[in-house]
Scaffold this motif. Sequence first.
Motif, mmCIF file in Angstrom:
data_model
loop_
_atom_site.group_PDB
_atom_site.id
_atom_site.type_symbol
_atom_site.label_atom_id
_atom_site.label_comp_id
_atom_site.label_asym_id
_atom_site.label_seq_id
_atom_site.Cartn_x
_atom_site.Cartn_y
_atom_site.Cartn_z
ATOM 1 N N GLY A 283 0.810 -1.212 0.000
ATOM 2 C CA GLY A 283 0.000 0.000 0.000
ATOM 3 C C GLY A 283 0.840 1.257 0.000
ATOM 4 N N TYR A 286 1.884 1.619 -3.710
ATOM 5 C CA TYR A 286 0.872 1.829 -4.754
ATOM 6 C C TYR A 286 -0.295 2.721 -4.330
ATOM 7 C CZ TYR A 286 3.216 -1.822 -7.412
ATOM 8 O OH TYR A 286 4.159 -2.570 -8.109
ATOM 9 N N ALA A 287 -0.485 2.934 -3.034
ATOM 10 C CA ALA A 287 -1.606 3.784 -2.593
ATOM 11 C C ALA A 287 -1.183 4.653 -1.414
ATOM 12 C CB ALA A 287 -2.802 2.904 -2.209
ATOM 13 N N LEU A 290 -3.873 7.180 0.187
ATOM 14 C CA LEU A 290 -5.196 6.659 0.548
ATOM 15 C C LEU A 290 -5.711 7.364 1.804
ATOM 16 C CD1 LEU A 290 -7.165 4.449 -0.479
ATOM 17 C CD2 LEU A 290 -6.146 2.912 1.234
ATOM 18 N N VAL A 296 -7.051 -0.315 2.788
ATOM 19 C CA VAL A 296 -5.979 -0.649 1.853
ATOM 20 C C VAL A 296 -6.029 -2.109 1.418
ATOM 21 C CG1 VAL A 296 -4.319 -1.159 3.716
ATOM 22 C CG2 VAL A 296 -3.487 -0.488 1.452
ATOM 23 N N THR A 299 -8.514 -2.307 -1.285
ATOM 24 C CA THR A 299 -8.233 -1.483 -2.455
ATOM 25 C C THR A 299 -7.165 -2.067 -3.365
ATOM 26 O OG1 THR A 299 -8.825 0.478 -1.159
ATOM 27 C CG2 THR A 299 -7.558 0.841 -3.180
ATOM 28 N N LEU A 303 -6.542 -2.126 -7.655
ATOM 29 C CA LEU A 303 -5.574 -1.098 -8.033
ATOM 30 C C LEU A 303 -4.364 -1.699 -8.743
ATOM 31 C CD1 LEU A 303 -4.942 1.955 -7.778
ATOM 32 C CD2 LEU A 303 -3.737 1.417 -5.654
#
Length: 495
Positions: A283, A286-287, A290, A296, A299, A303
């Motif tokens: 996470g 890539y996120a 957020l 996460v 997600t 994603l």
Amino acid sequence: MSLAAVVIVVVATVLIGAFGIRVSRTTSDFYVASRTVSPLWNASAIGGEYLSAASFLGVAGLILSHGVDMLWLPVGWTGGYLVLLVLVSAPLRRSGAYTLPDFAEARLESMVVRRTASVLVVLIGWLYLMPQFQSAGLVLRTITGAPVWAGGLLVAGVVVLNVLSGGMRSITFVQAFQYWLKLTALAVPVVFLLLAWKADGAPSLTPQDTAVWLTPLGGSREYEVYSTYSLILATFLGTMGLPHVLVRFYTNPDGRAARRTTLVVLSLLGAFYLLPALYGWLGRLYAPGLVRTDTVVLTLPSLMIGGTLGDLLTALVTAGAFAAFLSTSSGLTVSVAGVIAQDLLKGGVRSFRIATLMAVAVPLVLALWARALPVADVVGLAFAVAASSFCPLLVLGIWWRRLSTTGALAGLFAGGGLACLAVLVTITGGPYDGMLGALLAQPAAWTVPIAFLVMVMVSLGTQHRVPRGVGTIMVRLHTPENLDLDRGDWRPRSS
């Protein structure tokens, strides 16, 4: 697909729980499954109820936000069982009690101590249930756009149905199934996520991220050292004071089986907690922006992978999340309902069913009213209350014969009362800045020593209040099972 996964988990939970109706007939079946649960089955059930929304969603979210500092959460939650194994599990099972208040009365021969323990059990249970309902609402809103109250209401309804049908025996079947579902729901998607990460060139954190996020105690939060060590203390010592965990050890046939159960639990939790850390790390890659970090885990599949496979993996993770809500909520409901039924109502199966409705209604209302906090933070507060109240009561009650009734009561009021006050301020007010905010958000570092100190000092000054039957109960707690003793269920004087 995610909505279908939720429906499948709910239906499976109800059907498995309905099996308990066929084998649950007596009061002992409802409270402790007639003490016939094997170590492996019981360990799977403990893993099912212990791995809550905080474990499934919250740990990954906090690791995403704060890095390796938050790895202390799964380490502490697992290590707490080692303390439980060494100090508590076998003697507690030998006590023959049904609940923590039963043990408190048996050891201290006081109805006042029993009532105080009952209130604390209910408060800890409600505090632990509240984030389960909040997280269920968050997940259902994420996948369907439903109102935030819908998920909590769905989980509450299924839990009530299961508990009313078969009590502890029914819940044991459900929770054992749900542990393996949760493990699968995290393990299978993470394999595909790692393959996608590899195919993407195996990106790594930037040097700045590495300096801030991967260095222990290197975050920007104030009083980081205090907060971390207070959290460690709460998780290591709070496990032995969680009523929904301890009640499962009463279902073992004997103390030896209770120890074996704890060893298996350590293995099962160790395997599970490897996974949320990977989700938190992915996470961060890539996120990183957020907003609701608790999502996460839900997600990442869409994603990083996308398409039909991403949807399928999201559905599997969603199923695991709802299994976490249902299993933990079921165990908490059984423990809280057992205490309410025995101490506030008349006891028996009918009272247990009425108490079940009471055990679920209050935290469901609180989940809709209280301000939303990260789910792992709220569960951490429940651990702090447990560590500040039942931990000193159990450790001193089992291993120190000079513990007096007055000392135990004073320690419960001092440690448990101060921890509950800190939790109330944190949930309803705040957030507070500076040292005051850190002390309130992580109270275990000062409430646990106060509880132990008050219990010991007051007990030394009130030795005339040491129970007369302390020698008998100490023999019962510490005598090995291979000696021929009458180990029938302990019955409270009030019954």
